[in-house]
Design an enzyme around this catalytic site. Structure first.
Site, PDB file in Angstrom:
ATOM      1  N   ILE A 117       0.886  -1.168   0.000  1.00 14.94           N
ATOM      2  CA  ILE A 117       0.000   0.000   0.000  1.00 14.94           C
ATOM      3  C   ILE A 117       0.922   1.216   0.000  1.00 14.94           C
ATOM      4  O   ILE A 117       1.859   1.302   0.792  1.00 14.94           O
ATOM      5  CB  ILE A 117      -0.954   0.000   1.214  1.00 14.94           C
ATOM      6  CG1 ILE A 117      -1.839   1.269   1.217  1.00 14.94           C
ATOM      7  CG2 ILE A 117      -0.213  -0.146   2.532  1.00 14.94           C
ATOM      8  CD1 ILE A 117      -2.919   1.250   2.293  1.00 14.94           C
ATOM      9  N   SER A 118       0.706   2.123  -0.917  1.00 16.45           N
ATOM     10  CA  SER A 118       1.628   3.240  -1.112  1.00 16.45           C
ATOM     11  C   SER A 118       1.625   4.193   0.072  1.00 16.45           C
ATOM     12  O   SER A 118       0.652   4.288   0.838  1.00 16.45           O
ATOM     13  CB  SER A 118       1.270   4.014  -2.382  1.00 16.45           C
ATOM     14  OG  SER A 118       1.481   3.235  -3.539  1.00 16.45           O
ATOM     15  N   GLN A 119       2.715   4.909   0.206  1.00 17.09           N
ATOM     16  CA  GLN A 119       2.854   5.997   1.173  1.00 17.09           C
ATOM     17  C   GLN A 119       1.671   6.962   1.010  1.00 17.09           C
ATOM     18  O   GLN A 119       1.299   7.306  -0.116  1.00 17.09           O
ATOM     19  CB  GLN A 119       4.179   6.705   0.887  1.00 17.09           C
ATOM     20  CG  GLN A 119       4.467   7.947   1.671  1.00 17.09           C
ATOM     21  CD  GLN A 119       5.718   8.641   1.127  1.00 17.09           C
ATOM     22  OE1 GLN A 119       6.231   8.272   0.063  1.00 17.09           O
ATOM     23  NE2 GLN A 119       6.198   9.639   1.831  1.00 17.09           N
TER      24      GLN A 119
END
Length: 218
Positions: A62-64
């Site tokens: 899950i991206s920043q």
């Protein structure tokens, strides 16, 4: 929508996102609203609002939060826009797009990841997202053209089928480069002209598919 941990979301938006220049009100409201902790594994709950990506299993992340906000702002989805997302992951980026008012078609190549994303979206009360298990690099003509297309994995180049599915006036946002580092770009279609803008270096997991990278061993 889960209202717990709202102070953490507010702190995330204020210190990680607004402080770095993201200003689109719909994007900021969506980041404040969507319960990110419902989109990360139980083992990562304490880090759900931290300023870095997190593993979600199957080699995916899950991206920043900041990167999610930046990509959403670059896409700038309007209410009732139809958006195609390539790479569902945990479903968090799709939830942000949907909370901005877009109708989202999201394609995930790994069935178990897609299944978990569907459950995450259900838990969060997000209804205007349709998840399809397929090779996202070939696009999804059944509902094209799209007002926005968002690629959430690093691609060596923009897949041609996706360019063809972009509506006039539509925007496509993607990380383009090699498997170590990419550049975030936005392509805007003006009738038959395509305008490309660049927004700096990023790092994503590789986009696997016919028009992306090949899976290891192929």
């Amino acid at each position: 929508m889960d209202t717990s941990r709202a102070p953490e979301r507010e702190h995330m938006v204020r210190t990680q996102i607004q402080a770095r220049g993201v200003s689109n009100p719909r994007v900021l409201d969506a980041m404040r609203t969507v319960p990110r902790h419902l989109f990360v594994p139980q083992t990562c709950q304490r880090e759900a609002y931290a300023d870095y990506p997190l593993p979600i299993g199957s080699g995916q992340t899950i991206s920043q939060p900041y990167i999610v906000a930046v990509m959403t702002e670059l896409l700038s989805p309007n209410p009732s826009d139809l958006v195609l997302e390539i790479g569902t992951g945990s479903g968090y980026q799709a939830a942000i797009l949907a909370t901005c008012g877009a109708d989202v078609v999201s394609i995930e190549r790994i069935e178990e990841v897609a299944a978990q994303a569907r459950q995450n979206l259900l838990n969060a009360g997000i209804k205007n997202v349709r998840i399809i298990t397929s090779d996202g690099t070939v696009g999804y003509t059944d509902m094209s053209p799209y007002d926005g297309i968002l690629i959430t994995a690093g691609t060596p180049e923009i897949p041609c089928p996706l360019i063809n599915e972009l509506a006039p006036g539509g925007r496509l946002v993607a990380p383009v480069g090699d498997q170590n580092i990419q550049e975030l770009i936005r392509i805007t279609r003006l009738n038959n002209e395509f305008i490309t803008e660049k927004f700096g270096a990023v790092r994503f997991v590789p986009l696997i598919g016919e028009y992306g990278w090949k899976e290891e061993g192929e």
